[in-house]
Write a protein that holds these residues in place. Structure first.
Motif, short mmCIF file in Angstrom:
data_model
loop_
_atom_site.label_atom_id
_atom_site.label_comp_id
_atom_site.label_asym_id
_atom_site.label_seq_id
_atom_site.Cartn_x
_atom_site.Cartn_y
_atom_site.Cartn_z
N ASN A 92 0.84 -1.20 0.00
CA ASN A 92 0.00 0.00 0.00
C ASN A 92 0.88 1.25 0.00
O ASN A 92 0.98 1.95 1.01
CB ASN A 92 -0.91 0.00 1.23
CG ASN A 92 -1.87 -1.18 1.24
OD1 ASN A 92 -2.67 -1.34 0.34
ND2 ASN A 92 -1.76 -2.01 2.28
N PRO A 122 2.39 4.96 -0.34
CA PRO A 122 1.77 6.26 -0.11
C PRO A 122 1.65 7.07 -1.39
O PRO A 122 2.38 6.84 -2.36
CB PRO A 122 2.74 6.94 0.87
CG PRO A 122 4.06 6.34 0.53
CD PRO A 122 3.77 4.90 0.17
N VAL A 123 0.74 8.02 -1.38
CA VAL A 123 0.74 9.05 -2.41
C VAL A 123 1.97 9.92 -2.17
O VAL A 123 2.27 10.28 -1.04
CB VAL A 123 -0.54 9.92 -2.32
CG1 VAL A 123 -0.46 11.10 -3.28
CG2 VAL A 123 -1.76 9.07 -2.62
N SER A 151 -6.43 10.43 -1.01
CA SER A 151 -7.67 9.98 -0.38
C SER A 151 -7.43 9.88 1.11
O SER A 151 -6.29 9.75 1.56
CB SER A 151 -8.11 8.62 -0.93
OG SER A 151 -8.38 8.67 -2.32
N ASP A 192 -7.98 7.49 3.11
CA ASP A 192 -7.55 6.18 3.59
C ASP A 192 -6.18 5.77 3.04
O ASP A 192 -5.80 4.61 3.13
CB ASP A 192 -8.59 5.13 3.24
CG ASP A 192 -8.82 5.00 1.74
OD1 ASP A 192 -8.26 5.81 0.97
OD2 ASP A 192 -9.58 4.09 1.34
N ARG A 193 -5.44 6.72 2.50
CA ARG A 193 -4.12 6.40 1.95
C ARG A 193 -3.09 7.38 2.48
O ARG A 193 -3.31 8.59 2.48
CB ARG A 193 -4.18 6.46 0.42
CG ARG A 193 -2.94 5.91 -0.26
CD ARG A 193 -3.10 5.87 -1.76
NE ARG A 193 -1.87 5.48 -2.42
CZ ARG A 193 -1.64 5.58 -3.72
NH1 ARG A 193 -2.60 6.09 -4.51
NH2 ARG A 193 -0.50 5.20 -4.25
N ASP A 194 -1.96 6.85 2.95
CA ASP A 194 -0.88 7.70 3.47
C ASP A 194 -0.38 8.66 2.39
O ASP A 194 -0.42 8.35 1.19
CB ASP A 194 0.29 6.85 3.95
CG ASP A 194 -0.05 6.00 5.17
OD1 ASP A 194 -1.12 6.22 5.76
OD2 ASP A 194 0.76 5.12 5.51
N VAL A 195 0.11 9.81 2.84
CA VAL A 195 0.72 10.79 1.94
C VAL A 195 2.11 11.13 2.45
O VAL A 195 2.32 11.30 3.65
CB VAL A 195 -0.13 12.08 1.86
CG1 VAL A 195 0.54 13.12 0.95
CG2 VAL A 195 -1.54 11.78 1.37
N HIS A 229 -6.64 15.52 6.78
CA HIS A 229 -6.05 14.23 6.37
C HIS A 229 -5.35 13.60 7.57
O HIS A 229 -4.57 14.26 8.26
CB HIS A 229 -5.08 14.41 5.22
CG HIS A 229 -4.78 13.11 4.53
ND1 HIS A 229 -3.99 12.14 5.08
CD2 HIS A 229 -5.22 12.61 3.33
CE1 HIS A 229 -3.93 11.10 4.27
NE2 HIS A 229 -4.67 11.36 3.19
N SER A 243 -3.02 11.13 7.82
CA SER A 243 -1.71 10.48 7.75
C SER A 243 -0.84 11.14 6.69
O SER A 243 -0.84 10.74 5.52
CB SER A 243 -1.86 8.98 7.45
OG SER A 243 -0.60 8.35 7.34
N GLY A 292 -7.98 10.65 -6.47
CA GLY A 292 -8.41 10.36 -5.11
C GLY A 292 -9.76 10.97 -4.81
O GLY A 292 -10.35 11.68 -5.64
#
Length: 275
Positions: A18, A20-21, A83, A85-88, A111, A113, A138
């Motif tokens: 998974n 991160p962005v 998004s 639900d996604r780490d940045v 956000h 994370s 996203g």
């Protein structure tokens, strides 16, 4: 979650199931958009974000880098694949100023994370690419107000009731020089705390314990409300990031000195003391 991430940790995350962005926010004051440099070489998968156009509104009464139009910021983040639900992970060219601006805005809009690459692109040890990514859009939905924000009146009050840190170079704080804004000096009651002292010689953030001691020596205690300003709300975001690493919450005065000094009715202090 720690506010910063090392290059080795980022490499492992990007190779994981998974990833991160990844946002590239290279920026230099007074220089044109650095997208051409991004297109020549960037961390694989990174999407370029334009600080002036997407992380700030047009210069004006609110300062050189006021808050961006929320719709513009949201569209940029969604286009980059952000998004909830996604780490940045965000990086810039070196000192973390621009990356921290993106980090702070994502935190302010809720956000959960976001981290900054410690040391920026210079710390990255992996390969670089000129291939432009095509991220899946996203669905990030901003919820402004998740972290504290100061306006001019709030900054003035905090300088008297808590601790307001001036993140600019010491000579600008003292009023000896002012290369950009209308008048030199600082907000009365503010304490000088240049961002350069947040970093070690290798360009990375000092250890959390060292940063905590630094800010304690400037007056930050468990019972003290802390705020930060700079010239236009960019380098101050790096100070907010350093404070976060040290475990100290702080509010950002986005308008900063560029807004404060544009209003002739606001008082100006000079010299080495807060006053």
């Amino acid at each position: 979650m720690n506010a910063i991430i090392s290059a080795s940790e980022l490499a492992a995350a990007l190779a994981g199931p998974n990833p991160p962005v990844l946002l590239d926010v290279r920026y230099e004051l007074g220089r044109p958009n650095l997208r051409p440099e991004y297109e020549k070489a960037h961390v694989p998968g990174a999407v370029f974000i334009d600080l002036n156009a997407e992380l700030a509104g047009p210069p004006g009464a609110g300062g050189r880098h006021p808050l961006p139009d929320l719709a513009v910021f949201t569209a940029a983040m969604r286009a980059a694949g952000v998004s909830a639900d996604r780490d940045v992970v965000v990086y810039d060219g070196s000192n973390g100023w621009a990356a921290a601006r993106a980090w702070w805005l994502l935190r302010w809009t809720g956000h959960p994370s976001v981290r900054v690459l410690d040391g920026g692109l210079a710390a990255w040890e992996g390969s670089l690419t000129s291939q432009l990514p095509e991220p899946t859009p996203g669905d990030f939905t901003p919820a402004p107000g998740a972290v504290p924000l100061l306006d001019a009146d709030g900054a003035a009050a905090l300088a008297r009731t808590g601790l307001l840190l001036d993140a600019r170079a010491g000579e600008r704080y003292r009023g000896e020089v002012e290369p950009i804004d209308r008048v030199a000096g600082h907000i009365p009651g503010a304490v000088s705390a240049p961002t350069t002292e947040n970093l070690a010689e290798n360009g990375r953030f000092r250890p959390a314990a060292e940063l905590a001691e630094r800010f304690r020596s400037l007056g930050a205690t468990d019972a003290t409300e802390v705020g930060v300003y700079c010239g236009s709300g960019v380098s101050a975001a790096q100070q907010i990031l350093a404070l976060s690493v040290a475990g100290i919450p702080a509010a950002l005065y986005v308008g900063s000195w560029s807004e404060w000094s544009s209003d002739e009715s606001r008082p100006v202090a000079v010299g080495p003391d807060p006053q």
